[in-house]
Write an enzyme that holds these catalytic residues in place. Sequence first.
Site, PDB file in Angstrom:
ATOM      1  N   GLU A  40     -14.808  46.832  10.509  1.00 12.80           N
ATOM      2  CA  GLU A  40     -14.778  46.413  11.906  1.00 12.80           C
ATOM      3  C   GLU A  40     -15.650  45.163  12.069  1.00 12.80           C
ATOM      4  O   GLU A  40     -16.602  44.944  11.300  1.00 12.80           O
ATOM      5  CB  GLU A  40     -15.353  47.551  12.752  1.00 12.80           C
ATOM      6  CG  GLU A  40     -15.507  47.268  14.230  1.00 12.80           C
ATOM      7  CD  GLU A  40     -16.308  48.354  14.941  1.00 12.80           C
ATOM      8  OE1 GLU A  40     -16.104  48.514  16.148  1.00 12.80           O
ATOM      9  OE2 GLU A  40     -17.136  49.038  14.290  1.00 12.80           O
ATOM     10  N   LYS A 111      -9.106  49.094  19.631  1.00  7.69           N
ATOM     11  CA  LYS A 111      -9.992  50.258  19.600  1.00  7.69           C
ATOM     12  C   LYS A 111      -9.967  51.011  20.932  1.00  7.69           C
ATOM     13  O   LYS A 111     -10.218  50.430  21.992  1.00  7.69           O
ATOM     14  CB  LYS A 111     -11.409  49.790  19.279  1.00  7.69           C
ATOM     15  CG  LYS A 111     -12.440  50.903  19.101  1.00  7.69           C
ATOM     16  CD  LYS A 111     -13.793  50.276  18.778  1.00  7.69           C
ATOM     17  CE  LYS A 111     -14.874  51.308  18.546  1.00  7.69           C
ATOM     18  NZ  LYS A 111     -16.192  50.655  18.330  1.00  7.69           N
ATOM     19  N   CYS A 147     -14.198  52.831  13.822  1.00 11.62           N
ATOM     20  CA  CYS A 147     -15.589  53.223  14.010  1.00 11.62           C
ATOM     21  C   CYS A 147     -15.751  54.441  14.932  1.00 11.62           C
ATOM     22  O   CYS A 147     -15.481  55.562  14.530  1.00 11.62           O
ATOM     23  CB  CYS A 147     -16.398  52.018  14.503  1.00 11.62           C
ATOM     24  SG  CYS A 147     -18.187  52.176  14.226  1.00 11.62           S
TER      25      CYS A 147
END
Length: 267
Positions: A40, A111, A147
């Site tokens: 990321e 995300k 993440c």
Amino acid sequence: MRVAMAQVAAGTDPEANLETVRARTAEAAGRGADLVVFPEAMMCRFGVPLGPVAEPLDGPWGAGVRDAAVANEVTVVAGMFTPGDEHEGRRRVVNTLVAAGPDGTVTRYDKIHLYDAYGFRESDTVAPGTTPVTITVEGVTVGLATCYDIRFPGLFTTLARRGAEVIVVPTSWGSGPGKIEQWQVLTRARALDSSTVVIGVGQPLPTDPAVADATAPTGIGHSIVADPYGRVLAEYGDGVHLDVHDVDTGPVTRARRDIAVLDNARL
């Protein structure tokens, strides 16, 4: 399928970071990788203003990742930032994974779950995504997550129900007491929840004390491959590292038969 985990650090210069992607993609392809996974925020690390570096997916940075994938005949997944919405008087960015195939096809994943935790508020400057995404690599369906997403099992089971046998999780994990242990548990748990192979690829622990002591999530290393029985097949240390791993999806079929959590779920 052969997967390279590129546990490499991003600085604040997108062009320098893109050169790292180019070099490491070529290295991984030379070692037989089909899929190269970067962390990321590979475009620019956290802890600095992200608005000035954000670009459309077809801008110079995303195009550079696509060109690296085509030139090396591999699929590349890397974290970047794209322009977002207006929020409370400020323009936000989107925390985006660019997934570029060897044929030049480019897919994005934005995300979904933002890191508003441990005193950091990603949502102040980053707009959330809404849509789970899969890609296909060498005939294998691969789910995309980023993440903090790993703390939300529903995304992983959704990806599995959409055919994912492997889920990659580019990461820039925040350091702190117990954070390595949490990362290790979560990667294994999500693999068990979804009966998939989970491949979590993080940025290494920063060597610059000023960066390492920041509140922004800048990496801890410990990239992991976890199988659908919760076994760790590979784990790195906290430094820069790249290796290539043969990923067998046979255990996915067996776990879905033996443990059957996807079939037996009632909620």
